[in-house]
Design a protein around this motif. Structure first.
Motif, PDB file in Angstrom:
ATOM      1  N   UNK A 103       0.834  -1.213   0.000  1.00  0.00           N
ATOM      2  CA  UNK A 103       0.000   0.000   0.000  1.00  0.00           C
ATOM      3  C   UNK A 103       0.863   1.256   0.000  1.00  0.00           C
ATOM      4  N   UNK A 104       2.072   1.142   0.534  1.00  0.00           N
ATOM      5  CA  UNK A 104       2.979   2.287   0.518  1.00  0.00           C
ATOM      6  C   UNK A 104       3.322   2.742  -0.897  1.00  0.00           C
ATOM      7  N   UNK A 106       1.083   2.689  -3.437  1.00  0.00           N
ATOM      8  CA  UNK A 106      -0.124   3.094  -4.167  1.00  0.00           C
ATOM      9  C   UNK A 106      -0.073   4.555  -4.614  1.00  0.00           C
ATOM     10  N   UNK A 107       0.529   5.403  -3.761  1.00  0.00           N
ATOM     11  CA  UNK A 107       0.575   6.828  -4.089  1.00  0.00           C
ATOM     12  C   UNK A 107       1.306   7.084  -5.397  1.00  0.00           C
ATOM     13  N   UNK A 109       1.564   4.902  -7.786  1.00  0.00           N
ATOM     14  CA  UNK A 109       0.941   4.169  -8.887  1.00  0.00           C
ATOM     15  C   UNK A 109      -0.155   4.967  -9.564  1.00  0.00           C
ATOM     16  N   UNK A 110      -0.869   5.752  -8.772  1.00  0.00           N
ATOM     17  CA  UNK A 110      -2.027   6.419  -9.336  1.00  0.00           C
ATOM     18  C   UNK A 110      -3.205   5.469  -9.415  1.00  0.00           C
ATOM     19  N   UNK A 111      -4.330   5.979  -9.884  1.00  0.00           N
ATOM     20  CA  UNK A 111      -5.543   5.171  -9.919  1.00  0.00           C
ATOM     21  C   UNK A 111      -5.437   4.052 -10.968  1.00  0.00           C
ATOM     22  N   UNK A 112      -6.207   3.041 -10.764  1.00  0.00           N
ATOM     23  CA  UNK A 112      -6.397   1.919 -11.709  1.00  0.00           C
ATOM     24  C   UNK A 112      -5.197   0.998 -11.903  1.00  0.00           C
ATOM     25  N   UNK A 113      -3.959   1.514 -11.691  1.00  0.00           N
ATOM     26  CA  UNK A 113      -2.825   0.647 -11.978  1.00  0.00           C
ATOM     27  C   UNK A 113      -2.601  -0.317 -10.838  1.00  0.00           C
ATOM     28  N   UNK A 159       7.257   3.957   0.798  1.00  0.00           N
ATOM     29  CA  UNK A 159       6.826   5.191   0.137  1.00  0.00           C
ATOM     30  C   UNK A 159       7.995   6.022  -0.346  1.00  0.00           C
TER      31      UNK A 159
ATOM     32  N   UNK B 162     -12.137  -2.717 -11.197  1.00  0.00           N
ATOM     33  CA  UNK B 162     -11.295  -1.607 -11.634  1.00  0.00           C
ATOM     34  C   UNK B 162     -10.734  -0.841 -10.443  1.00  0.00           C
ATOM     35  N   UNK B 165      -7.934  -1.880  -5.804  1.00  0.00           N
ATOM     36  CA  UNK B 165      -6.852  -1.396  -4.948  1.00  0.00           C
ATOM     37  C   UNK B 165      -7.301  -0.192  -4.118  1.00  0.00           C
ATOM     38  N   UNK B 166      -8.024   0.723  -4.743  1.00  0.00           N
ATOM     39  CA  UNK B 166      -8.462   1.922  -4.040  1.00  0.00           C
ATOM     40  C   UNK B 166      -9.484   1.586  -2.956  1.00  0.00           C
ATOM     41  N   UNK B 176      -4.608   6.918   5.919  1.00  0.00           N
ATOM     42  CA  UNK B 176      -3.421   6.725   5.088  1.00  0.00           C
ATOM     43  C   UNK B 176      -3.739   7.020   3.622  1.00  0.00           C
ATOM     44  N   UNK B 180      -1.712   9.816   1.052  1.00  0.00           N
ATOM     45  CA  UNK B 180      -0.983   9.580  -0.195  1.00  0.00           C
ATOM     46  C   UNK B 180      -1.704  10.232  -1.379  1.00  0.00           C
TER      47      UNK B 180
END
Ligand SMILES: Nc1ncnc2c1ncn2[C@@H]1O[C@H](COP(=O)(O)OP(=O)(O)O)[C@@H](O)[C@H]1O
Ligand SMILES: [Mg+2]
Lengths: 264, 427
Positions: A103-104, A106-107, A109-113, A159, B162, B165-166, B176, B180
């Protein structure tokens, strides 16, 4: 005793934070230097967690602002990292240690990836730094308190930020973990990172930190450790509650008064 | 039986549609429900489910048709409004969330029933069938309805995957997620919308009264079987789909029967079975674990006894009678015999003329238990400063759970001791 610095990493300007209209932090105004290990110290309920959360823009503020690297937080998400209190999440969540550390990333990566191979490498490396690599596939519901803390730290390390905000990383961990964590924080400082740590043990504070912020509803002191950890300032921080301040806070809530005239 | 084959051969196109529809509806709401459950918003689903009824009725009154798109839109709007009202009440007053949910749920549902009753008494011929929104009717999922609802269900599944992950991060650690830079407000909105949509499409099959169960129960059941979110999503979808098929079948065989209660009954049965029989988390698994522990304790105690007797008499070659054993320690006789028989099967003891003797392996295991017992006693007296007459009870349990690694650590920390606190030799 409030020492301001030039070119601060974190600048808090005239910050007041309230819950349900009752201010719990009054007019905090401080700056923190780059590359320091900063301890935020004060009694229970002093507002340490609140300050950290407000710095990270997790709470609405009644007045004032926070700048990190001279920018509002929205511009610098990728350079900051937050390690919440361990108890702030439900560890009975269907995820493995590795999932959480990932999860660290994710920032970035951006959305969807989905996470890429490089992200997985970074997560594994972070786990190695906290000595938890053999737990990668362990379910997070099976971890001990110290292990949970290490996982949160690993997530933050993954991160690769420049400023770290940690809420009580030493709470409820065993000595071995505490030593390992402080060692890690020192390494981070050596790499030029700034680490801000909420801490409640006065004994170790002098040893751990090179900058200390004393807090109890208002800012008592902020400066180099040796100047701040004095008998007098500690007494101001821990000696008794400021009854008038909290009475006024109660009044503000009961009367549904704004903390600032301009903010209704 | 014949109906069973008729149905499950799927020869009839109608049956195929109904089945497909039910599977899609139940499956998609189950997947969305996983996130609702993990977000700890199970009750919210219930509120939404009840709040869509006035929307359906209003849409019908205003448009005068039963066009599924229009009804769906009506349902969606009031479902949404109910959530906004709940949010508003909780953030702007001191009323707690559960109270707010209860309030909104009953007010909206009350209005819905009122509208439904007045429609039914209005003499409008087109209204027949609106009441199926109360308890659901899978068999009426045909033609236009099926297409609309099916598309929404597929959309739901697709969106959830889709944003996997979010949504996962949102549910696990919202603070958290914000730090980010995730658009947490938007994601919350998304999950809310998904929840409302799942409810809206599900009510056709299950009805508003039981829809919340359709949302949450498969997720809760699936959680028992796995510690992996992806697996949980798949399992919940399968469980939902299975109950959906069953509902469709019931609808087909007994057209007068409301489908919703059947679907919910099946999924509840699955949940109860999961609760009872799931490995690790299930009730039976826990019982078994306790039983195994008890058996282990009994066996190790018997080995320990035999070893201690040998130690006492400096003689491990002689066999001992049951009464020799029970003299030293009171174990219920039947249990002791049972335990000894099991140990014999496992090759740790031998039986000679109704008397018992340790094999070499048995002696080793017995010695280890005795050693762990004495080590632990020593540890307690040295590190916890307990009096030596207070440590025996504690060591009685600890001796059975210490792992070889821990044993090594103990030996190191105690500096490879010779004697325990009672000056007995540590073997
Ligand atoms: N969510 C909340 N709602 C209302 N009051 C809160 C909330 N969180 C904290 N408080 C109050 O704010 C004060 C400061 O809390 P906190 O920042 O958690 O203190 P610390 O971390 O220093 O122990 C306490 O008096 C606490 O009761
Ligand atoms: Mg705190």
């Amino acid at each position: 005793m409030i020492v301001q610095v030039d070119n601060p990493v974190v600048e808090v300007h005239d910050l007041t934070v309230s819950y349900d209209r009752k201010p719990v932090l009054w007019d905090i105004d401080l700056t923190l230097p780059a590359g320091a290990l900063v301890g935020v110290i004060g009694p229970n309920g002093a507002g340490k967690s609140t300050l950290i959360k407000a710095m990270m823009d997790l709470l609405p503020t009644s007045s004032g602002y926070v700048r990190i690297f001279n920018e509002p937080i929205k511009q610098v998400h990728k350079r900051i990292s937050y390690v919440p209190q361990r108890e702030s999440v439900d560890w009975d969540f269907p995820a493995s240690v590795f999932d959480v550390v990932l999860m660290g990333r994710y920032g970035n990566l951006g959305l969807f990836r989905g996470p890429r191979k490089a992200d997985k490498d970074a997560a594994m490396e972070a786990l190695e730094k906290v000595n938890m690599q053999s737990f990668a596939n362990r379910q997070i519901s099976q971890l001990s308190g110290g292990q949970q803390q290490r996982v949160f730290l690993a997530r933050a390390l993954a991160q690769n930020a420049d400023v770290y905000f940690m809420d009580e990383p030493f709470a409820g961990v065993d000595i071995a973990t505490e030593t390992a964590i402080i060692e890690l924080l020192r390494q981070m400082r050596a790499q030029g990172k700034t680490v801000i740590v909420v801490h409640h043990d006065l004994q170790s504070a002098a040893d751990y930190f090179d900058w200390v912020v004393l807090l109890n509803m208002r800012l008592v002191a902020s400066g180099p450790t040796e100047k701040v950890l004095t008998q007098e300032l500690l007494e101001q921080t821990y000696g008794g509650k400021l009854t008038v301040l909290s009475k006024v806070g109660d009044l503000l809530r009961k009367q549904e008064f704004p903390a600032r005239e301009t903010k209704v | 039986m014949q109906q069973f084959w008729e149905f499950f051969s799927f020869a009839d196109a109608n049956i195929r549609y109904v089945t497909l529809g039910s599977v899609l509806l139940a499956g998609s709401s189950a997947v969305v429900g996983c996130f609702t459950l993990l977000r700890k918003r199970a009750l919210v689903g219930d509120a939404v489910a009840h709040s869509v009824l006035p929307g359906v009725c209003l849409a019908f009154i205003l448009s005068g048709t039963k066009n599924p798109l229009i009804l769906l839109l009506g349902a969606f709007i009031t479902g949404w409004i109910s959530l906004i009202v709940i949010d508003y009440i909780t953030s702007r007053s001191r009323i707690k969330e559960d109270t707010a949910i209860g309030l909104v749920l009953s007010v909206f549902f009350g209005i819905g029933i009122l509208l439904l009753t007045s429609i039914q008494h209005s003499g409008n011929a087109a209204q027949s069938g609106l009441d199926k929104f109360l308890f659901g009717k899978a068999a009426s999922l045909v033609g236009e309805d099926l297409i609309v609802f099916g598309i929404v269900a597929v959309l739901l599944l697709f969106t959830t995957i889709l944003f996997y992950k979010e949504l996962m991060l949102l549910c696990f650690d919202q603070a958290f997620a914000r730090t980010i830079g995730f658009p947490v407000r938007a994601l919350e909105l998304l999950l809310t919308t998904l929840t409302v949509l799942a409810v809206v499409v599900g009510i056709q099959a299950v009805g508003v009264v039981l829809m919340a169960a359709m949302l949450i129960t498969p997720a809760a059941a699936a959680r028992f079987w796995t510690e992996n979110l992806k697996v949980m999503l798949v399992l919940a979808a399968l469980m939902g789909a299975f109950s959906g098929i069953t509902g469709a079948f019931v609808s087909y065989t007994a057209p007068a029967m409301p489908t919703g209660p059947w679907i919910v009954l099946i999924i509840s049965m699955i949940a109860i079975l999961s609760f009872a029989f799931a490995p690790k988390r299930g009730w039976v698994a826990r019982l078994m674990r306790q039983r195994r522990n008890r058996a282990l304790i009994l066996e190790e105690n018997l080995l320990k006894l035999l070893f201690q007797l040998g130690e006492l008499k400096q003689d491990f070659e002689t066999s001992r009678s049951l009464s020799d054993l029970l003299e030293r320690r009171s174990i219920p006789k039947r249990q002791a015999i049972h335990g000894l028989k099991k140990l014999k099967q496992q090759g740790y003891v031998k039986k000679k003329k109704k008397r018992w003797i340790l094999t070499i392996e048995g002696e080793k295991r017995g010695r280890r238990v005795v050693r762990l017992h004495r080590l632990w006693e020593l540890y307690l007296t040295q590190y916890l400063h307990l009096a030596s007459d207070h440590v025996h009870e504690d060591a009685e349990t600890i001796e059975h759970i210490i792992t070889p690694e821990l044993e090594k650590r103990l030996m190191e920390e105690l500096n490879y001791p010779e004697l325990d606190p009672h000056s007995a030799r540590i073997p």
